[in-house]
Scaffold this active site. Sequence first.
Site, mmCIF file in Angstrom:
data_model
loop_
_atom_site.group_PDB
_atom_site.id
_atom_site.type_symbol
_atom_site.label_atom_id
_atom_site.label_comp_id
_atom_site.label_asym_id
_atom_site.label_seq_id
_atom_site.Cartn_x
_atom_site.Cartn_y
_atom_site.Cartn_z
ATOM 1 N N ASP A 94 -10.418 -2.685 -3.660
ATOM 2 C CA ASP A 94 -10.057 -2.284 -5.019
ATOM 3 C C ASP A 94 -10.098 -3.534 -5.907
ATOM 4 O O ASP A 94 -11.095 -4.244 -5.928
ATOM 5 C CB ASP A 94 -8.695 -1.581 -5.013
ATOM 6 C CG ASP A 94 -8.267 -1.059 -6.376
ATOM 7 O OD1 ASP A 94 -8.787 -0.009 -6.792
ATOM 8 O OD2 ASP A 94 -7.439 -1.714 -7.025
ATOM 9 N N HIS A 293 -10.333 6.464 -1.429
ATOM 10 C CA HIS A 293 -10.277 5.132 -2.031
ATOM 11 C C HIS A 293 -9.597 4.091 -1.165
ATOM 12 O O HIS A 293 -9.923 2.903 -1.243
ATOM 13 C CB HIS A 293 -9.541 5.222 -3.376
ATOM 14 C CG HIS A 293 -9.431 3.913 -4.080
ATOM 15 N ND1 HIS A 293 -10.533 3.192 -4.484
ATOM 16 C CD2 HIS A 293 -8.345 3.168 -4.429
ATOM 17 C CE1 HIS A 293 -10.134 2.077 -5.073
ATOM 18 N NE2 HIS A 293 -8.813 2.030 -5.043
#
Length: 313
Positions: A94, A293
């Site tokens: 991320d 994610h």
Amino acid sequence: MVDVNGVRLHIAEQGSGPLVVLLHGFPESWHSWQHQFGPLADAGFRVVAPDQRGYGRSDHPEDVDAYTILHLVGDVVGLIHALGEEKAYVVGHDWGAPVAWHTALLRPDLVLGVAGLSVPPPFRGTQPPLATMAKRFDGRFYWNYFSRPGVADVELGKDPRTTLRKIFFWGSGDSPDAGTGKQPLVDPERGWLATMPDPEVLPDWFTEEDLDALTESFSKGFTGALNWYRNLDRNWELTAAWHGAVVTPRALYVYGDRDVVPAFPGTPELIAKLPDLMPHLWRAPLKLTGCGHWTQQERPHEVNEALIDFLRA
């Protein structure tokens, strides 16, 4: 606790051997790498994961300008030296991925290899990112919402445990919206969390104990973490000298096919071109089926295997 670049960073550490620095994303902490410590240490590496500035037990500078990409890269460079090393492998997920990629871009002399999870390597656009997204999505893209001083801070900080539970489920491969290509837009009246489902039962890979640890790491609030987003356009200005530059150290990119980030505008096309754009991409981008994610938490075994193969190579 380690003093680097004008701040104190909290780190977790395990193993001995070549240094591997693991950089977490938003809204996370060093704890997001819990499944990587043992396997990487057993494979012969010294594994260090900091709470990055603005997160967890590390310092939270008050000045928004203290969170530019140059500060964040400076923290990694300072950490490598503070740990008594000259070079390191740098891995990020991320927001940690852009920090890892930019460390390799700006200081390739220090980087033995670089890996990014979810967010692909940086290729600087022709327009500032916040302005671009504001125009494309009428100001509703979550980056733009996060960039408004004090607004998301209040919403996310009202009930941190619920905030984190919602975000982690929403971004996971278990979410009903996962893999649909639906963009993360904010309801201008109700905020970002209003449309996110609140699961009655957490996914198998994310336990109540994980949520406890994560909630504790945000006891100081979300402002430090949100300040990273408030520097997106400034980062674009500061990196003008690297426009068109490519990451030259050996590189690995891993992402999930149900992750919202690789579906951002222009990102699928970028990922398809990476083998041609990256001179030392170790292998074709590794796409994990059914993964959302939270790459290294949702698919720890596949990520560990890929990382160990890459580091040993």
